[in-house]
Each structure stands twice: as structure tokens, then as C-alpha cells.
Design an enzyme around this catalytic site. Structure first.
Site, PDB file in Angstrom:
ATOM      1  N   LYS A   1      12.428   3.515  -6.114  1.00 44.76           N
ATOM      2  CA  LYS A   1      11.807   4.599  -6.061  1.00 44.76           C
ATOM      3  C   LYS A   1      10.593   4.294  -5.176  1.00 44.76           C
ATOM      4  CE  LYS A   1       9.033   8.187  -8.077  1.00 44.76           C
ATOM      5  NZ  LYS A   1       7.953   8.091  -7.062  1.00 44.76           N
TER       6      LYS A   1
ATOM      7  N   SER B   1      -0.988   2.343 -11.700  1.00 49.00           N
ATOM      8  CA  SER B   1      -2.206   2.838 -12.687  1.00 49.00           C
ATOM      9  C   SER B   1      -1.785   2.426 -14.139  1.00 49.00           C
ATOM     10  CB  SER B   1      -2.535   4.016 -12.385  1.00 49.00           C
ATOM     11  OG  SER B   1      -1.365   5.008 -12.806  1.00 49.00           O
TER      12      SER B   1
ATOM     13  N   GLY C   1       1.973   3.539 -15.661  1.00 46.95           N
ATOM     14  CA  GLY C   1       2.674   2.246 -16.338  1.00 46.95           C
ATOM     15  C   GLY C   1       3.149   2.531 -17.701  1.00 46.95           C
TER      16      GLY C   1
ATOM     17  N   GLU D   1       2.521  -3.663 -14.235  1.00 45.94           N
ATOM     18  CA  GLU D   1       1.160  -4.646 -13.940  1.00 45.94           C
ATOM     19  C   GLU D   1       0.322  -3.295 -13.693  1.00 45.94           C
ATOM     20  OE1 GLU D   1      -1.620  -5.067 -11.812  1.00 45.94           O
ATOM     21  OE2 GLU D   1      -0.170  -6.140 -10.314  1.00 45.94           O
TER      22      GLU D   1
ATOM     23  N   CYS E   1      -5.387  -5.612  -7.021  1.00 50.00           N
ATOM     24  CA  CYS E   1      -5.385  -5.439  -8.612  1.00 50.00           C
ATOM     25  C   CYS E   1      -6.189  -6.590  -9.062  1.00 50.00           C
ATOM     26  CB  CYS E   1      -3.889  -5.474  -9.019  1.00 50.00           C
ATOM     27  SG  CYS E   1      -3.024  -6.617  -8.406  1.00 50.00           S
TER      28      CYS E   1
ATOM     29  N   GLU F   1     -11.454  -0.307 -15.215  1.00 51.53           N
ATOM     30  CA  GLU F   1     -11.165  -0.432 -13.598  1.00 51.53           C
ATOM     31  C   GLU F   1     -11.462   0.768 -12.957  1.00 51.53           C
ATOM     32  OE1 GLU F   1      -8.021  -2.280 -10.718  1.00 51.53           O
ATOM     33  OE2 GLU F   1      -7.255  -0.696 -12.110  1.00 51.53           O
TER      34      GLU F   1
END
Length: 520
Positions: free
Chosen positions: A184, A242, A246, A265, A302, A388
């Protein structure tokens, strides 16, 4: 090669949908042609049916055949030339140098997996020879190795249009494992995705891979992604993005009638610890390098160092106050990422002090970098400060003692990386800090910064939850291949029925564990 806006399903292309989307240049705000038609549920089902049939052929391909396929993908990506890098720049706002570097990383990773497949020992072949005379009961002949899971659904990342996208680490490792892939595309880089998808399609045909080994679908919402994860033909999922995205995919996967693994991740604060003696010796240089790392790529990694811990040091803080205002901001990848960054900063300002604000250039999604400051008490009283903020920012946390530093490390959740700056004496005195961090992250660095992730056999790009949904895995490097395999045992098989990796005469000449001893 022309960008058409059509979904790629095996060796065919489709645009049956009625809803169109377009990429946006984040530097200028202009929409980019052509229109891309969102995949329909019927197109997804067709892709899944094709992939399931293709898997029955692809799973039997030898390591050499799969290696040739991966190498051909790398070659076809390189053949796209300036068309790919120009579209990359237009869709991401990132510079040409970054585009070229990321293309090299992507093709290099494909070739690294090809090298792994040609050598062959990655399958972890094990042979326990029969012991017919053993008492009180004989032992049968037992052999085992890794085998592919099936069809894998992969989601493109926003911050790496190539290396964590269509032919990135998840796709490369899944194809290397012998799995088919339905990808995707991320809506931020639609044209870049189509170009690479066509390169994979072309490589598959050229190397005689089955129709359906790879498909690429477009969507800017959640409908196709959710349906992909829930489709019964999908046996695993790879995701980079994000925490919210996830975790939603993970929750959907584990509630299926047949639960499947999701390797998500989901980002990280990547704490940095600067110890007292090196702070006194090299504080100025560390401050400069820290600000440079925080603002590299507009902080859209990341592995961006989002938090720094140290015992109070006025000289270091003065150096940061000098360096932070000189830092350069830049264009963020999407309006959504920019808006989340601005919102996160405005919220954090209510609970912190500002060390310095850098400069923002002209640009539709441009932002300025900012370095913030608090102490251990402030962090303890505002747990959200440990979350984060994706972008060019970091929070400096001042401690009063060694004990506060150690307690802060114990309070960390899971992260991708942790960094420790220290002299040899510092590192000896803080050995227990390393032991704590080993339980918190996937990669520990000494006297560096985490924003560079080497693609290699030993690299681990993962970590405990919430950095990932499975701390036993990595999404970078060749160890990523076993996310998409499972061990299968073969008992009392004649040699004629065994795969080459398990045959008694070892025709592939690979390393195998034979009766507990590693040998060829």
C-alpha cells in the site's frame, strides 16, 4: 516511463475506482499530476487472489533465482535515472542529494539480500541424524529449516520515499524470504511509488517470477489498509509510521479469526546520555553535533535524538543557547506532519523552557527547529514530555545526580536507540546504565548520534514496545528476513523429498548445524 496513476496488480494495471487523489509538493503547495485512482475492494481481492496463487510457485524458487530477481529490481530502479529522483524531490521537498543517497541505500539493500540468498546459510538448516540403536528408544532422522510465511502486506513510510517504501526493507526482506508482497503506497509520494512499482513489475517478468508476486495499491485513507490486514490471504504485515497507525494495524491483525504477526516500527525518542567527564572535556563539540543531529533532514528520522539527559552543566547549556538559534529548519514532508509538529511544540512549551529557536526557510510546510529544556522533576510530572514530537526538536533534561540519571533510564519505555557519551572512566563508572539501556532499546551507541542507520548484516533497527510491536525483530539489515519465515521440521524424509538445503550431501555447500555442530 510514464506515470499513469494506475494500481499495479501482478503484471497488469487497473484504475477501476472513481475517487482520485494527487500528490502535493510540500515546498510549493502545488498538486502534482497525474490523478491516482484509489484502489477498490475488488482490486484488493484480485491482488490477494493473484498473490496467493503466485506464492505456491514463488515459495519453491531457489535462493539463486530470488537473488537474481532482487538484483534485477535494483537494476531497474537505477534505470529510472533522473525521472525517479526528480519526482522524489517534487513529492518530498527533500534535496537531490538525499534522493540519490536513498536510492543507493535501497538498491544496496536489495543486493545485500541477494548476497545473503546466494550464500544460503541464512535458512538455519539443522540436521539431527537418526540414532536407531539409541536406548531406551531410537531417535528418528530430524531436519528443520526456515520456510516462507505466505503473502505479506507492506505499508509505505512517509519519511523515506524509497528506503522504507515500495522496494524498501520490508519488501526486500519479504521477497528474499520467498513471500509475495501486496504494497500500500503512502499518499505523500504516489508517483515515486508507481515508478518503483513498475521497476519491480518489470524485474519480475524479466526473471520469470509468477504473475502476482508483487502488487501496488493506492489509497489516502484507512479502508484499503484495514482490508489488506484483515484479508485471509495475508499472513504477515510490515509497517513503518506512527504509533497510532501501527497499533491500529496490530489490533486488527490479532483480532482476525487467524491472527497474524505485525512488524510495526512506530517511532522513538532515542534518548542521549552525556556523562560528566566527557561533558567537561568535549561539551562544546557534543552540543554542536547534537543540534546538527536533531535538525538533520528536518528531524524527520525515526532515530532523531529527541531527548538528552545530563547532570547540570552551565557551560554546556550556554553552548546550546549559542548553537540552537543558528540551526536551519526546512520543509516537512506533508502538511499533516507539519501540523502535528507545530501542535506538539506548542503543547510542550507550556511545560518547558526554550533554549533556542532556529530559522525556518521559505516553503509551504517549512518549520523552525527548537531545543527545549526541563529537569527530572518536570519530566516526572509531565509524562507526555517523553513522547516523540516528529521533527527538528529535542528536550534537554537536567539531573542533579548519578542516581537521577539511572532512575530516568529505568523509567524509559521502549525505544529504537539509546546513545551514551562518555570517557573510558565515565563508561566504567556507569556500566549499570548500559545494562539498563540494553533492556530498553534495540541499538546502543557510544560517543556518536543515532541518525545514521547502516544497512548491514548486524544492524538492529527495532526495540521494545512502543518502539515496535515485536522487540525480537529488525526492519533494517539481513536479520529482517526471518520476520517472514517460520521453522518447518521434516522427520524421516528420504533425500529425494528434501529441499537442497537439507539433503545429506549438502549440494549448496551451506553452513548447517549437524548433530549440534556447525559445519558444511
Amino acid at each position: 516511463m510514464q506515470i499513469t496513476g494506475r494500481n499495479i496488480i501482478g503484471f497488469e494495471t487497473f484504475s477501476e475506482g472513481t475517487v482520485a487523489i494527487q500528490a502535493i509538493n510540500p515546498a510549493t503547495g502545488e498538486t502534482l499530476a497525474p490523478l491516482f485512482y484509489k484502489a477498490t475492494t475488488d482490486e484488493l481481492n484480485y491482488a490477494a487472489d493473484k498473490a496467493a496463487k503466485a506464492f505456491q510457485i514463488y515459495r519453491k524458487k531457489s535462493g539463486f533465482e530470488k537473488a537474481s530477481f532482487l538484483e534485477k529490481i535494483a537494476e531497474e530502479i537505477e534505470n529510472l535515472g533522473d525521472l525517479l529522483t526528480e519526482r522524489y524531490v517534487a513529492e518530498s521537498g527533500l534535496p537531490q542529494g538525499r534522493a540519490a543517497g536513498e536510492r543507493g541505500r535501497t538498491t544496496g539493500q536489495l543486493r545485500l539480500f541477494a548476497q545473503l540468498l546466494r550464500e544460503g546459510s541464512w535458512v538455519n538448516a539443522r540436521i539431527d541424524a537418526a540414532l536407531p540403536e539409541r536406548q531406551p528408544a531410537p531417535r528418528p532422522d530430524i531436519r528443520a529449516m526456515e520456510r516462507p510465511l505466505g503473502v505479506v502486506g507492506v505499508f509505505g513510510a512517509s519519511n523515506f520515499p524509497l528506503a522504507f517504501s515500495v522496494a524498501g526493507g520490508d519488501t526486500a526482506s519479504a521477497l528474499a524470504a520467498g513471500c509475495c508482497v501486496i504494497f500500500k503506497a503512502h499518499p505523500a509520494h504516489l508517483g515515486t511509488s508507481e515508478l518503483v512499482g513498475k521497476a519491480i513489475q518489470k524485474a519480475a517478468e524479466a526473471t520469470n517470477m509468477p504473475d502476482g508476486v508483487f502488487s501496488l495499491l493506492f489509497d489516502d485513507g484507512h479502508e484499503i489498509g484495514s482490508a489488506l490486514v484483515k484479508h485471509p490471504s495475508i499472513k504477515a504485515v510490515g509497517f513503518t509510521g506512527s504509533y497510532k497507525g501501527g497499533k491500529a494495524l496490530f489490533d486488527a491483525a490479532v483480532t482476525r479469526p487467524e491472527p497474524i504477526p505485525v512488524y510495526a516500527e512506530m517511532g522513538s525518542v532515542n534518548p542521549v546520555f552525556v556523562l560528566p567527564k566527557i561533558l567537561a572535556e568535549k561539551g562544546s563539540a557534543i552540543a554542536q553535533n547534537f543540534v546538527a543531529s536533531v535538525t538533520m533532514g528536518v528531524g524527520q528520522f525515526c532515530t532523531n535524538p529527541g531527548m538528552l539527559f545530563l547532570q547540570k552543566n552551565d557551560n554546556f547549556m550556554k553552548e546550546l543557547e549559542k548553537q540552537a538559534p543558528t540551526a536551519q529548519g526546512g520543509v516537512m514532508l506533508t502538511t499533516g506532519i507539519r501540523d502535528a509538529y507545530v501542535k506538539g511544540i506548542e503543547h510542550a512549551k507550556n511545560f518547558t523552557q526554550i533554549i533556542g529557536i532556529g530559522k525556518a526557510p521559505e516553503g509551504f510546510t517549512a518549520v523552525e527547529p527548537i531545543i527545549l529544556r526541563t529537569d527530572i522533576e518536570g519530566l516526572n510530572n509531565n509524562a507526555h514530555l517523553g513522547e516523540e514530537i516528529f521533527g527538528p526538536t529535542s528536550l534537554v533534561v537536567e539531573a542533579n545526580s548519578r542516581e537521577e540519571i539511572l532512575q530516568a533510564a529505568k523509567n524509559l519505555t521502549g525505544h529504537l536507540t539509546a546513545t551514551v557519551h562518555g570517557t573510558a572512566e565515565d563508561l566504567a563508572e556507569y556500566a549499570d546504565l548500559i545494562e539498563i539501556l540494553e533492556q530498553k532499546v534495540g541499538r546502543i551507541l557510544i560517543n556518536g548520534f543515532p541518525t545514521g542507520v547502516e544497512v548491514s548484516h548486524a544492524m538492529v533497527h527495532g526495540g521494545p514496545f512502543p518502539a515496535t510491536t515485536d522487540s525480537r525483530s529488525t526492519s533494517v539489515g539481513t536479520m529482517a528476513i526471518t520476520r517472514f519465515t517460520r521453522p518447518v521440521c521434516y522427520q524421516n524424509f528420504p533425500d529425494s523429498l528434501l529441499l537442497d538445503e537439507l539433503k545429506s550431501d549438502n549440494p549448496l555447500n551451506i553452513w548447517r548445524l549437524i548433530d549440534g555442530e556447525l559445519k558444511k
